[in-house]
Design an enzyme around this catalytic site. Structure first.
Site, PDB file in Angstrom:
ATOM      1  N   LYS A  13       0.794  -1.390   0.076  1.00 27.90           N
ATOM      2  CA  LYS A  13      -0.063  -0.065   0.159  1.00 27.90           C
ATOM      3  C   LYS A  13       0.881   1.063  -0.024  1.00 27.90           C
ATOM      4  CE  LYS A  13      -2.506  -0.916   3.860  1.00 27.90           C
ATOM      5  NZ  LYS A  13      -1.725  -2.175   4.380  1.00 27.90           N
ATOM      6  N   ARG A  88      -9.405   1.230   9.872  1.00 31.72           N
ATOM      7  CA  ARG A  88      -9.053  -0.228  10.269  1.00 31.72           C
ATOM      8  C   ARG A  88      -9.899  -0.772  10.889  1.00 31.72           C
ATOM      9  NH1 ARG A  88      -2.933   0.426   9.604  1.00 31.72           N
ATOM     10  NH2 ARG A  88      -2.080  -1.521  10.190  1.00 31.72           N
ATOM     11  N   ARG A 122      12.365  -8.346   5.667  1.00 32.46           N
ATOM     12  CA  ARG A 122      12.381  -6.898   5.304  1.00 32.46           C
ATOM     13  C   ARG A 122      13.566  -6.347   6.456  1.00 32.46           C
ATOM     14  NH1 ARG A 122       7.192  -2.836   5.096  1.00 32.46           N
ATOM     15  NH2 ARG A 122       7.152  -3.280   7.101  1.00 32.46           N
ATOM     16  N   ARG A 155      12.210  -3.936  11.757  1.00 29.29           N
ATOM     17  CA  ARG A 155      11.106  -3.006  12.518  1.00 29.29           C
ATOM     18  C   ARG A 155      10.570  -3.916  13.753  1.00 29.29           C
ATOM     19  NH1 ARG A 155       6.941  -0.467   8.394  1.00 29.29           N
ATOM     20  NH2 ARG A 155       5.322  -1.213  10.001  1.00 29.29           N
ATOM     21  N   ARG A 166      -0.408  -8.933  13.910  1.00 33.99           N
ATOM     22  CA  ARG A 166      -1.026  -8.042  13.127  1.00 33.99           C
ATOM     23  C   ARG A 166      -2.044  -8.621  12.011  1.00 33.99           C
ATOM     24  NH1 ARG A 166       4.385  -5.633  10.522  1.00 33.99           N
ATOM     25  NH2 ARG A 166       3.132  -4.042   9.592  1.00 33.99           N
TER      26      ARG A 166
HETATM   27  P1  AMP Z   1       1.116   0.431   9.472  1.00 37.83           P
HETATM   28  O1  AMP Z   1       2.297   1.078   8.786  1.00 37.83           O
HETATM   29  O2  AMP Z   1      -0.249   0.913   8.465  1.00 37.83           O
HETATM   30  O3  AMP Z   1       1.155  -1.088   9.107  1.00 37.83           O
HETATM   31  O4  AMP Z   1       0.716   0.521  10.959  1.00 37.83           O
HETATM   32  C1  AMP Z   1       1.422   0.150  11.726  1.00 37.83           C
HETATM   33  C2  AMP Z   1       0.891   0.568  13.148  1.00 37.83           C
HETATM   34  O5  AMP Z   1       0.587   1.702  13.578  1.00 37.83           O
HETATM   35  C3  AMP Z   1      -0.240  -0.591  13.071  1.00 37.83           C
HETATM   36  O6  AMP Z   1       0.066  -1.880  13.456  1.00 37.83           O
HETATM   37  C4  AMP Z   1      -0.965   0.073  14.516  1.00 37.83           C
HETATM   38  O7  AMP Z   1      -0.325  -0.447  15.716  1.00 37.83           O
HETATM   39  C5  AMP Z   1      -0.819   1.416  14.052  1.00 37.83           C
HETATM   40  N1  AMP Z   1      -1.917   1.891  13.210  1.00 37.83           N
HETATM   41  C6  AMP Z   1      -1.738   2.324  12.163  1.00 37.83           C
HETATM   42  N2  AMP Z   1      -3.067   2.714  11.380  1.00 37.83           N
HETATM   43  C7  AMP Z   1      -4.006   2.638  12.540  1.00 37.83           C
HETATM   44  C8  AMP Z   1      -5.263   2.848  12.642  1.00 37.83           C
HETATM   45  N3  AMP Z   1      -5.991   3.014  11.663  1.00 37.83           N
HETATM   46  N4  AMP Z   1      -6.096   2.360  13.779  1.00 37.83           N
HETATM   47  C9  AMP Z   1      -5.157   1.872  14.615  1.00 37.83           C
HETATM   48  N5  AMP Z   1      -3.952   1.686  14.824  1.00 37.83           N
HETATM   49  C10 AMP Z   1      -3.201   2.068  13.604  1.00 37.83           C
END
Ligand code: AMP
Length: 208
Positions: A13, A88, A122, A155, A166
């Site tokens: 994404k 989400r 990664r 990470r 996740r």
């Molecule tokens: P991402 O980079 O989009 O995978 O987001 C990394 C982490 O940020 C996720 O695993 C959540 O802990 C937090 N996070 C990102 N977006 C959201 C969201 N819309 N709602 C809740 N937590 C989020």
């Protein structure tokens, strides 16, 4: 154009968002990036969310929705935006649907076993942020960035246990958004099990 990128972690994404942003000149808004920057800078927000991100859990809906509402009210988002990683959960989607005008959704599809392979391999440069992969894009010298010589790291949420969490969280809380958006907006599926240029071509074709 107001656009939502929906899909599991590791589907690409963020990479697609960069391409779309360059093409349509609209901002790429990643809630994950906003949280990671806050953690790096040690802000109050960062302190609050660090352990949640490390474990692969979700930040609360109230906090996340307020943050996105504020970001969407900024001038650069007036002509459109790309939301990556938001909404989400169903409550986030409902809150967004209330405040947004028309929007479109791209539904990124990738099997879980491929997500695990992609994310667990990664490696990111601590210094310049360049991304490598131990199998598909290895650095010349293990643990060292080809571009700047910086140290490569994994990470915390790319550790196997966090990835599995996740994905569990994704299935339970985010996957139901496919039905939600199917009923509310124009949605198109994107096959993510293909090279980046082919995926980008599909995305731009769908967006027109
Ligand atoms: P991402 O980079 O989009 O995978 O987001 C990394 C982490 O940020 C996720 O695993 C959540 O802990 C937090 N996070 C990102 N977006 C959201 C969201 N819309 N709602 C809740 N937590 C989020």
């Amino acid at each position: 154009m107001n656009l939502i990128l929906l899909g599991p972690p590791g589907a690409g994404k963020g990479t697609m968002a960069s391409g779309i942003k360059d093409h349509y000149r609209i901002p790429h808004i990643s809630t994950g990036d906003i949280f990671r920057t806050a953690i790096k800078e040690g802000t109050e927000l960062g302190k609050k969310v660090k352990s949640i991100l490390d474990a692969g859990e979700l930040v609360s809906d109230d906090l996340t929705v307020a943050l996105v509402e504020e970001r969407l009210s900024q001038p650069d988002a007036k002509e459109g935006y790309i939301l990556d990683g938001f909404p989400r959960t169903i409550p986030q989607a409902e809150a967004f649907d209330k405040i947004a005008g028309e929007y479109r959704v791209l539904n990124f599809i990738l099997a879980h076993d491929i997500v695990v392979n992609r994310l667990s391999g990664r490696r990111i440069c601590k210094n310049c942020g360049e991304i490598f992969h131990i199998k598909s894009k290895p650095s010349q010298k293990e643990g060292v960035c080809d571009s700047c010589g910086g140290e490569l790291y994994t990470r915390p949420d790319d550790m196997k246990e966090a990835i599995l969490n996740r994905l569990e969280v994704y299935d339970a809380q985010t996957a139901p958004l496919v039905d939600f958006f199917q009923a509310k907006s124009q949605m198109a599926d994107i096959d993510c099990n293909q090279p980046i240029p082919a995926m980008m071509e599909d995305v731009l074709k769908v967006l027109g």
